[in-house]
Write a protein that holds these residues in place. Sequence first.
Motif, PDB file in Angstrom:
ATOM      1  N   CYS A   1      -1.119  -0.209  -3.516  1.00 47.50           N
ATOM      2  CA  CYS A   1      -1.494   1.165  -3.816  1.00 47.50           C
ATOM      3  C   CYS A   1      -2.626   1.660  -2.926  1.00 47.50           C
ATOM      4  O   CYS A   1      -3.672   1.059  -2.844  1.00 47.50           O
ATOM      5  CB  CYS A   1      -1.914   1.257  -5.270  1.00 47.50           C
ATOM      6  SG  CYS A   1      -2.415   2.889  -5.745  1.00 47.50           S
ATOM      7  N   THR A   2      -2.400   2.757  -2.246  1.00 44.50           N
ATOM      8  CA  THR A   2      -3.457   3.483  -1.545  1.00 44.50           C
ATOM      9  C   THR A   2      -3.217   4.967  -1.751  1.00 44.50           C
ATOM     10  O   THR A   2      -2.209   5.366  -2.312  1.00 44.50           O
ATOM     11  CB  THR A   2      -3.488   3.154  -0.039  1.00 44.50           C
ATOM     12  OG1 THR A   2      -2.224   3.430   0.503  1.00 44.50           O
ATOM     13  CG2 THR A   2      -3.875   1.712   0.201  1.00 44.50           C
ATOM     14  N   LEU A   3      -4.100   5.770  -1.295  1.00 45.73           N
ATOM     15  CA  LEU A   3      -4.071   7.188  -1.645  1.00 45.73           C
ATOM     16  C   LEU A   3      -3.777   8.096  -0.462  1.00 45.73           C
ATOM     17  O   LEU A   3      -4.227   7.849   0.633  1.00 45.73           O
ATOM     18  CB  LEU A   3      -5.439   7.557  -2.236  1.00 45.73           C
ATOM     19  CG  LEU A   3      -5.603   8.969  -2.717  1.00 45.73           C
ATOM     20  CD1 LEU A   3      -4.720   9.222  -3.926  1.00 45.73           C
ATOM     21  CD2 LEU A   3      -7.024   9.241  -3.073  1.00 45.73           C
TER      22      LEU A   3
ATOM     23  N   TYR B   1      -1.222   7.732   0.942  1.00 43.97           N
ATOM     24  CA  TYR B   1      -0.592   6.863  -0.043  1.00 43.97           C
ATOM     25  C   TYR B   1       0.339   5.898   0.677  1.00 43.97           C
ATOM     26  O   TYR B   1       1.032   6.271   1.606  1.00 43.97           O
ATOM     27  CB  TYR B   1       0.297   7.659  -0.993  1.00 43.97           C
ATOM     28  CG  TYR B   1      -0.414   8.510  -2.010  1.00 43.97           C
ATOM     29  CD1 TYR B   1      -1.094   7.930  -3.066  1.00 43.97           C
ATOM     30  CD2 TYR B   1      -0.359   9.890  -1.946  1.00 43.97           C
ATOM     31  CE1 TYR B   1      -1.710   8.714  -4.023  1.00 43.97           C
ATOM     32  CE2 TYR B   1      -0.969  10.678  -2.901  1.00 43.97           C
ATOM     33  CZ  TYR B   1      -1.641  10.074  -3.933  1.00 43.97           C
ATOM     34  OH  TYR B   1      -2.247  10.847  -4.872  1.00 43.97           O
TER      35      TYR B   1
ATOM     36  N   ALA C   1      -1.461   5.258  -7.763  1.00 43.52           N
ATOM     37  CA  ALA C   1      -2.234   6.099  -6.841  1.00 43.52           C
ATOM     38  C   ALA C   1      -3.334   6.879  -7.543  1.00 43.52           C
ATOM     39  O   ALA C   1      -4.373   7.162  -6.947  1.00 43.52           O
ATOM     40  CB  ALA C   1      -1.308   7.058  -6.108  1.00 43.52           C
TER      41      ALA C   1
ATOM     42  N   CYS D   1      -6.824   5.398  -7.252  1.00 39.33           N
ATOM     43  CA  CYS D   1      -7.489   5.669  -5.969  1.00 39.33           C
ATOM     44  C   CYS D   1      -7.943   7.124  -5.907  1.00 39.33           C
ATOM     45  O   CYS D   1      -9.033   7.417  -5.410  1.00 39.33           O
ATOM     46  CB  CYS D   1      -6.543   5.359  -4.807  1.00 39.33           C
ATOM     47  SG  CYS D   1      -6.005   3.629  -4.755  1.00 39.33           S
TER      48      CYS D   1
ATOM     49  N   CYS E   1      -7.177  -0.009  -2.653  1.00 40.45           N
ATOM     50  CA  CYS E   1      -7.058   1.328  -2.092  1.00 40.45           C
ATOM     51  C   CYS E   1      -7.517   1.229  -0.644  1.00 40.45           C
ATOM     52  O   CYS E   1      -8.606   0.717  -0.378  1.00 40.45           O
ATOM     53  CB  CYS E   1      -7.931   2.319  -2.841  1.00 40.45           C
ATOM     54  SG  CYS E   1      -7.578   2.478  -4.595  1.00 40.45           S
ATOM     55  N   ASN E   2      -6.686   1.692   0.261  1.00 35.12           N
ATOM     56  CA  ASN E   2      -6.993   1.617   1.694  1.00 35.12           C
ATOM     57  C   ASN E   2      -7.325   0.188   2.128  1.00 35.12           C
ATOM     58  O   ASN E   2      -8.191  -0.031   2.960  1.00 35.12           O
ATOM     59  CB  ASN E   2      -8.118   2.562   2.078  1.00 35.12           C
ATOM     60  CG  ASN E   2      -7.681   4.000   2.038  1.00 35.12           C
ATOM     61  OD1 ASN E   2      -6.517   4.296   1.828  1.00 35.12           O
ATOM     62  ND2 ASN E   2      -8.619   4.900   2.230  1.00 35.12           N
TER      63      ASN E   2
ATOM     64  N   LEU F   1     -10.774  -2.089  -5.572  1.00 39.19           N
ATOM     65  CA  LEU F   1     -11.176  -0.825  -6.197  1.00 39.19           C
ATOM     66  C   LEU F   1     -12.696  -0.627  -6.184  1.00 39.19           C
ATOM     67  O   LEU F   1     -13.181   0.483  -5.918  1.00 39.19           O
ATOM     68  CB  LEU F   1     -10.641  -0.782  -7.626  1.00 39.19           C
ATOM     69  CG  LEU F   1     -10.462   0.553  -8.293  1.00 39.19           C
ATOM     70  CD1 LEU F   1      -9.585   1.485  -7.474  1.00 39.19           C
ATOM     71  CD2 LEU F   1      -9.870   0.390  -9.681  1.00 39.19           C
TER      72      LEU F   1
END
Length: 104
Positions: free
Chosen positions: A12-14, A28, A35, A38, A79-80, A84
Amino acid sequence: MKKLIALSMALCTLNATAKLGSTDKVKYAGDLAYANFCEAVVKDDVNMLKKSVRGKIGVVARSNQSVLKKLTAENGMSCNGVDLLSFSEQRNASKVFDYLTSAK
């Protein structure tokens, strides 16, 4: 099932334009069902984070506290490409970071 959840959280990334006075774009990739965690960090929105946690009760774990522990665990969601907590630190999301560290 556990592997699927772990994979979903790890991927999961945004993808949104940060609304924190910055024009940085974040993308994302992975399972969009996660998502919003994030996005809550990008917006530094604790209420959005809490709502996202409540939505994963029964999917990830049986309680708010357990969901938070799994999401913030070393092999939890990212995320990325970072966990988190580190992501919230990088984004200067102080409210979310404080909430996550106090809940840990």
